[in-house]
Design a protein around this motif. Structure first.
Motif, PDB file in Angstrom:
ATOM      1  N   UNK A   3       0.852  -1.184   0.000  1.00  0.00           N
ATOM      2  CA  UNK A   3       0.000   0.000   0.000  1.00  0.00           C
ATOM      3  C   UNK A   3       0.888   1.233   0.000  1.00  0.00           C
ATOM      4  N   UNK A   4       0.734   2.050  -1.034  1.00  0.00           N
ATOM      5  CA  UNK A   4       1.474   3.306  -1.152  1.00  0.00           C
ATOM      6  C   UNK A   4       0.649   4.397  -0.475  1.00  0.00           C
ATOM      7  N   UNK A   5       1.220   5.046   0.526  1.00  0.00           N
ATOM      8  CA  UNK A   5       0.545   6.125   1.250  1.00  0.00           C
ATOM      9  C   UNK A   5       0.990   7.468   0.694  1.00  0.00           C
ATOM     10  N   UNK A  33       1.842  -4.428   3.669  1.00  0.00           N
ATOM     11  CA  UNK A  33       3.101  -3.686   3.681  1.00  0.00           C
ATOM     12  C   UNK A  33       2.825  -2.246   3.253  1.00  0.00           C
ATOM     13  N   UNK A  34       3.314  -1.297   4.026  1.00  0.00           N
ATOM     14  CA  UNK A  34       3.127   0.122   3.745  1.00  0.00           C
ATOM     15  C   UNK A  34       4.387   0.681   3.095  1.00  0.00           C
ATOM     16  N   UNK A  35       4.206   1.476   2.045  1.00  0.00           N
ATOM     17  CA  UNK A  35       5.335   2.070   1.340  1.00  0.00           C
ATOM     18  C   UNK A  35       5.159   3.583   1.329  1.00  0.00           C
ATOM     19  N   UNK A 112       3.586   4.615  -7.293  1.00  0.00           N
ATOM     20  CA  UNK A 112       2.735   3.487  -6.893  1.00  0.00           C
ATOM     21  C   UNK A 112       2.698   2.439  -8.001  1.00  0.00           C
ATOM     22  N   UNK A 113       2.583   2.906  -9.238  1.00  0.00           N
ATOM     23  CA  UNK A 113       2.554   1.986 -10.374  1.00  0.00           C
ATOM     24  C   UNK A 113       3.873   1.220 -10.498  1.00  0.00           C
ATOM     25  N   UNK A 114       4.991   1.935 -10.382  1.00  0.00           N
ATOM     26  CA  UNK A 114       6.306   1.289 -10.532  1.00  0.00           C
ATOM     27  C   UNK A 114       6.536   0.206  -9.497  1.00  0.00           C
TER      28      UNK A 114
END
Length: 140
Positions: A3-5, A33-35, A112-114
Motif C-alpha cells: 500500500x502506497x501512502x 506492507x506500507x510504502x 505506486x505503479x512502478x
C-alpha cells in the motif's frame, strides 16, 4: 499487496485532521506492507510546516508530529526513492491531456505503479486519475 501512502494519508495519521479516524481505521483493518516515498515524506513535512505557519499547530506540535512520523515510518513502513523513471512516467501521464493531473499527484501515481502497490489517498481527484491510468486505488 503493498500500500502506497500519499501525503493526504500521512498528514491525517500524524496531525489532528478531519480524516485521522479514517486513516487509523484503514491501517488497523488492512495490515499490508506500507510504502512511503521520500517525496511523500517531503510533502508531509511541507503540510506540517504550513499548518505551523498558519498557526494551526504550535512549533512543539509540529516537532512532535515529525518525530512520531520518523519513528513510525522506520518501524512500520518501507521507504522508497522517487526515480527518474517516476518523473518520466509522471510527465507522460500529464501529457496525455485526458486526465487533469497536478505534477505531485502524477509523481505519486507513477511511483505506486512502478512498485506495484495499491494507492491510498484521500484526494478524490487524484484517486479518479489514478484509476483512469490503471493504478489500483484502495478505498480508505
Amino acid at each position: 499487496m503493498s500500500v502506497y501512502l500519499d501525503a493526504s494519508v500521512l498528514v491525517a495519521l500524524f496531525a489532528n485532521d478531519s480524516l485521522t479516524d479514517r486513516a487509523d481505521a484503514y491501517l488497523r483493518a488492512n495490515p499490508e506492507e506500507l510504502v512511503i516515498t521520500d517525496f511523500a515524506a517531503a510533502e508531509f513535512a511541507s503540510a506540517i510546516a504550513r499548518r505551523t505557519r498558519e498557526r494551526l499547530l504550535t512549533a512543539e506540535e509540529a516537532r512532535a508530529a515529525f518525530s512520531t512520523f520518523d519513528a513510525w515510518t522506520a518501524r512500520e513502513a518501507t521507504r522508497a526513492q522517487i526515480t527518474t523513471a517516476d518523473i518520466a512516467a509522471a510527465a507522460a501521464f500529464i501529457r496525455r491531456l485526458d486526465v487533469a493531473l497536478r505534477t505531485p499527484d502524477a509523481i505519486h501515481i507513477a511511483a505506486a505503479q512502478r512498485i506495484d502497490a495499491g494507492l491510498l489517498t484521500f484526494d478524490r481527484q487524484m484517486a479518479a486519475n489514478a484509476r483512469a491510468l490503471g493504478v489500483d486505488v484502495l478505498d480508505g
